[in-house]
Write a protein that holds these residues in place. Structure first.
Motif, PDB file in Angstrom:
ATOM      1  N   MET A  67       0.866  -1.159   0.000  1.00 32.44           N
ATOM      2  CA  MET A  67       0.000   0.000   0.000  1.00 32.44           C
ATOM      3  C   MET A  67       0.912   1.220   0.000  1.00 32.44           C
ATOM      4  SD  MET A  67      -2.980   1.372  -0.084  1.00 32.44           S
ATOM      5  CE  MET A  67      -4.192   0.122   0.383  1.00 32.44           C
ATOM      6  N   ASP A  68       0.764   2.064  -1.020  1.00 29.88           N
ATOM      7  CA  ASP A  68       1.587   3.267  -1.126  1.00 29.88           C
ATOM      8  C   ASP A  68       0.873   4.444  -0.466  1.00 29.88           C
ATOM      9  OD1 ASP A  68       3.334   1.763  -2.571  1.00 29.88           O
ATOM     10  OD2 ASP A  68       2.996   2.778  -4.488  1.00 29.88           O
ATOM     11  N   MET A  69       1.558   5.101   0.456  1.00 26.57           N
ATOM     12  CA  MET A  69       1.059   6.345   1.035  1.00 26.57           C
ATOM     13  C   MET A  69       1.866   7.483   0.425  1.00 26.57           C
ATOM     14  SD  MET A  69       0.392   5.306   5.018  1.00 26.57           S
ATOM     15  CE  MET A  69       2.088   4.828   5.328  1.00 26.57           C
ATOM     16  N   VAL A  70       1.241   8.233  -0.466  1.00 27.09           N
ATOM     17  CA  VAL A  70       1.925   9.278  -1.216  1.00 27.09           C
ATOM     18  C   VAL A  70       1.701  10.623  -0.536  1.00 27.09           C
ATOM     19  CG1 VAL A  70       2.228  10.369  -3.470  1.00 27.09           C
ATOM     20  CG2 VAL A  70       1.539   7.959  -3.327  1.00 27.09           C
TER      21      VAL A  70
ATOM     22  N   HIS B   6      -2.264  10.577  -0.341  1.00 30.19           N
ATOM     23  CA  HIS B   6      -3.086   9.683  -1.157  1.00 30.19           C
ATOM     24  C   HIS B   6      -2.688   8.250  -0.844  1.00 30.19           C
ATOM     25  CE1 HIS B   6      -4.484  12.986  -3.797  1.00 30.19           C
ATOM     26  NE2 HIS B   6      -3.259  13.463  -3.645  1.00 30.19           N
ATOM     27  N   TYR B   7      -3.681   7.386  -0.723  1.00 26.47           N
ATOM     28  CA  TYR B   7      -3.426   5.959  -0.528  1.00 26.47           C
ATOM     29  C   TYR B   7      -3.619   5.258  -1.873  1.00 26.47           C
ATOM     30  CZ  TYR B   7      -3.627   6.850   4.484  1.00 26.47           C
ATOM     31  OH  TYR B   7      -3.371   7.323   5.747  1.00 26.47           O
TER      32      TYR B   7
ATOM     33  N   GLY C  94       2.816  -5.057   3.191  1.00 21.43           N
ATOM     34  CA  GLY C  94       3.908  -4.127   2.920  1.00 21.43           C
ATOM     35  C   GLY C  94       3.418  -2.708   2.706  1.00 21.43           C
ATOM     36  N   ILE C  95       4.219  -1.750   3.141  1.00 16.40           N
ATOM     37  CA  ILE C  95       3.856  -0.334   3.042  1.00 16.40           C
ATOM     38  C   ILE C  95       5.019   0.438   2.416  1.00 16.40           C
ATOM     39  CG2 ILE C  95       3.317   1.775   4.341  1.00 16.40           C
ATOM     40  CD1 ILE C  95       2.013  -0.027   6.452  1.00 16.40           C
ATOM     41  N   ALA C  96       4.693   1.350   1.503  1.00 12.90           N
ATOM     42  CA  ALA C  96       5.695   2.254   0.936  1.00 12.90           C
ATOM     43  C   ALA C  96       5.228   3.688   1.179  1.00 12.90           C
ATOM     44  CB  ALA C  96       5.876   2.010  -0.552  1.00 12.90           C
TER      45      ALA C  96
END
Length: 301
Positions: free
Chosen positions: A12-15, A34-35, A93-95
């Motif tokens: 999951m990308d947290m921008v 933004h997720y 996983g998280i980015a």
């Protein structure tokens, strides 16, 4: 029907959008968050699937809300996610992506991606055996990547390794790779030197490729992509676009390259198509948002 298997990460990308990155000890105000769905494995699988080719993703997520959202989203992309394991007692996983006006910086926390081991490969060995191309990266354990590449070569499957994020590559792993696709920075890490100009890069590409006996393609951002043909380095320029977000450009390149290899395109045509797709992908926010369909790609080809 042609088939691609992607072994890799799901995140999951947290921008976080901000004017600039903070320095150590500093607190600054950001603008937006933004997720978005990400992970190099998922991104590359989406890039291939959008071109209409049968694409399966092998990997792991946590048995949590983020994992459920990612799998739902990827299913809507017409991806086969039946080989993605749900792991208990660990998070997906998280980015965290810090996006500035000029570029981005990323911090990745692997989570369930570290659970992607040999058993996950063995559970899906039939899919790898039936594939035309296996594409993988380095956001899952190196030993898993090596094992999967070795199995693929035993079955006569073409293999692509995108060595990102960069880690030292064992010599024996390279024996199972048909196409290696570092970006320029990753290639500098591979050879242990920084290039002052294109001539130095091209000279090192020729020496490295001859030494390791495999196809080397170096992506170079706004300067295009370089590859070797008939003993010479050729660089194909990218198309000019309005840049919104460079996240996922390399993943788009690799997913489209896998498609082109599965379709048995000539290398020049494959690199051209992948480069155009990578350029189009950076015109929207998020790693997967701007990835083109086959129809859009054909407009530019």
């Amino acid at each position: 029907m042609k088939k691609i298997v992607v072994l890799g990460s799901l995140n999951m990308d947290m921008v976080l959008t901000t004017d600039r990155l903070p320095v150590i000890g500093e607190t600054i105000h950001g603008e937006y968050i933004h997720y978005m769905m990400g992970g190099k494995g998922a991104n590359q699988a989406v890039a291939a699937s959008r071109l209409g080719i049968s694409t399966s993703l092998i990997g792991c997520v946590g048995n949590d809300t983020f994992g459920e959202k990612i799998l739902k989203h990827l299913s809507e992309e017409k991806l086969d996610v039946s080989s993605v394991r749900k792991e208990d007692n660990i998070f997906t996983g998280i980015a965290t992506v810090f996006k500035t006006n000029r570029d981005n910086a990323i911090v990745v926390i692997p989570g369930a991606n570290d659970c992607c081991d040999r058993r996950v490969v063995d559970e899906n060995i039939d899919k790898i055996k039936q594939a035309d191309v296996l594409l993988t990266q380095l956001e899952v354990p190196m030993e898993t990547v090596k094992y999967a590449l070795k199995k693929a070569k035993e079955f006569g499957v073409q293999t692509i390794l995108n060595p990102a994020p960069y880690k030292d590559l064992p010599t024996e792993l390279l024996e199972y790779v048909d196409f290696l696709t570092p970006n320029e920075t990753e290639f500098e890490s591979m050879v242990g030197s920084k290039f002052e100009n294109s001539e130095e890069l091209e000279k090192e590409m020729l020496q490295w490729s001859k030494r390791n006996q495999l196809n080397l393609i170096v992506t170079r951002g706004s300067r295009g992509s370089s590859y070797i043909e008939d003993g010479k380095v050729l660089t194909l320029p990218c198309i000019k676009v309005d840049v919104v977000d460079t996240t996922g450009a390399g993943d788009t390149f690799n997913g489209i390259l896998a498609y082109a290899m599965a379709e048995k395109m000539e290398l020049r045509e494959a690199v051209t198509m992948a480069g155009i797709g990578a350029s189009l992908s950076i015109t929207a926010l998020g790693a997967q948002t701007g990835m083109p369909s086959i129809q859009k790609l054909k407009q530019y080809l």
